[in-house]
Write an enzyme that holds these catalytic residues in place. Structure first.
Site, PDB file in Angstrom:
ATOM      1  N   HIS A 125     -19.334  56.527 -81.763  1.00  0.00           N
ATOM      2  CA  HIS A 125     -19.539  55.107 -82.103  1.00  0.00           C
ATOM      3  C   HIS A 125     -20.038  54.902 -83.537  1.00  0.00           C
ATOM      4  CE1 HIS A 125     -18.718  53.787 -78.074  1.00  0.00           C
ATOM      5  NE2 HIS A 125     -19.772  54.386 -77.544  1.00  0.00           N
ATOM      6  N   ASP A 162     -13.939  59.618 -73.325  1.00  0.00           N
ATOM      7  CA  ASP A 162     -15.171  58.886 -72.999  1.00  0.00           C
ATOM      8  C   ASP A 162     -14.786  57.488 -72.506  1.00  0.00           C
ATOM      9  OD1 ASP A 162     -18.375  59.011 -73.941  1.00  0.00           O
ATOM     10  OD2 ASP A 162     -17.544  56.970 -73.866  1.00  0.00           O
ATOM     11  N   HIS A 164     -16.068  54.731 -73.115  1.00  0.00           N
ATOM     12  CA  HIS A 164     -16.177  53.712 -74.169  1.00  0.00           C
ATOM     13  C   HIS A 164     -15.185  54.022 -75.290  1.00  0.00           C
ATOM     14  CE1 HIS A 164     -20.198  53.926 -72.199  1.00  0.00           C
ATOM     15  NE2 HIS A 164     -20.076  52.605 -72.241  1.00  0.00           N
ATOM     16  N   ASP A 246     -18.530  59.759 -68.932  1.00  0.00           N
ATOM     17  CA  ASP A 246     -19.005  58.505 -68.329  1.00  0.00           C
ATOM     18  C   ASP A 246     -17.901  57.686 -67.674  1.00  0.00           C
ATOM     19  OD1 ASP A 246     -18.020  58.146 -70.867  1.00  0.00           O
ATOM     20  OD2 ASP A 246     -19.812  57.154 -71.667  1.00  0.00           O
TER      21      ASP A 246
HETATM   22 ZN   LIG Z   1     -19.441  56.518 -73.494  1.00  0.00          ZN
END
Ligand SMILES: [Zn+2]
Length: 311
Positions: A125, A162, A164, A246
């Protein structure tokens, strides 16, 4: 050849506030799982601290200086709503970057067949000029840049499963034609980017969003229909993985319904890809995963495949 495991106790020294999802116990859970006898053959290596020049492969000087300046001598400082730093955070982050670039060097030198980096804070991120979403520096992007500019590779793939979107990786490599960045992720979800129409300056980014509730079959369908064919056509000379766990059905931060068998499946598919085009060269690094039991079991299953496939 063996699979290398890069990690360092200093990665525990990045202490997040009480109740924060991205916590040191994540790493402790992974280490415990990797103590089982089936992991005896891992080539365990201490992650060195990255040189500052490595950070500058992907981030401007101003970002590096801002993170350094933000580190308090005591207490904790919030860089955004989710991202905190304290005295040990910079050292932990430098160990994280150091793990991934050193793993890259070891794989390139054929000291090891492939590698996994058990590190925190994660990296996908972190944007060019903004720490974000638990991340300070773009670990996997820095390794990709090093593979291109130091090792002279011409085509590097990054696969991010992931849950996200890897907005930071996308930002750092938006105009890097020598990298194909592929991300599967839940949408809508933090950080909000990652629509299919975000394709990079050179068509070098492939976003494959999945709706909340999507299960392993849906994940495999999008991988088989979009991601794996694009990777096959790209013929990467190196495969990097942003391995967040996740998307597991037990994870508290998202609503995808993957199981351990899906992480095994995608790891095998990416090892196949690396075998076909990259002489097996593959480096995987930890991103998210916040249910300790699911994280530890998923990571262990992922590493087990890497060991079986390290040639
Ligand atoms: Zn994540």
């Amino acid at each position: 050849m063996a699979t290398a495991l890069y990690t360092h106790p200093d990665c525990l020294g990045h202490l997040t506030p009480e109740g924060h999802s991205e916590r040191a116990d994540r790493l402790r859970a992974i280490w415990k799982a990797l103590e089982a006898p089936e992991f005896d053959a891992l080539d365990r290596r201490e992650a060195p601290m990255a040189e500052r020049s490595e950070l500058l492969r992907a981030h401007p000087e101003a970002h590096v200086a801002a993170v350094e300046a933000a580190i308090p001598s005591e207490g904790s400082v919030a860089l955004d709503a989710d991202t905190h730093v304290m005295a040990g955070s910079l050292t932990a982050a430098l160990r994280g970057v150091g793990a991934v670039v050193t793993a890259l060097d070891a794989v390139m030198a054929r000291e090891v067949g492939n590698a996994f980096c058990a590190i925190r804070p994660p990296g996908h991120h972190a944007e060019k000029t903004a720490p974000m979403g638990f991340c300070l520096f773009g670990n996997v992007s820095i390794a990709a840049k090093r593979a291109l500019d130091h090792h002279g590779l011409e085509r590097v793939a990054i696969v991010d499963f992931d849950v996200h979107h890897g907005n930071g990786t996308q930002d750092l490599l938006w105009d890097e034609a020598r990298v194909l960045f592929c991300s599967t992720h839940q949408m809508p979800l933090y950080p909000g980017s990652g629509e299919a129409r975000e394709t990079g300056a050179h068509g070098n980014i492939l976003n494959a969003p999945l709706p909340p509730g999507a299960d392993g079959a849906a994940f495999r369908r999008v991988m088989e229909a979009q991601v794996l064919p694009a990777l096959e056509e790209f013929r990467p000379e190196l495969v990097l993985i942003s391995a967040g766990f996740d998307a597991h059905k037990d994870d508290p931060l998202a609503q995808l319904e993957l199981g351990i068998e899906d992480f095994v499946w995608v790891t095998e598919a990416l090892c196949d890809l690396a075998d076909r085009h990259a002489g097996g060269r593959l480096v995987s690094t930890l991103e998210g995963g916040y249910d300790l039991e699911a994280l530890a079991a998923s990571t262990a299953a992922h590493v087990k495949v890497l060991m079986e496939r390290s040639g």
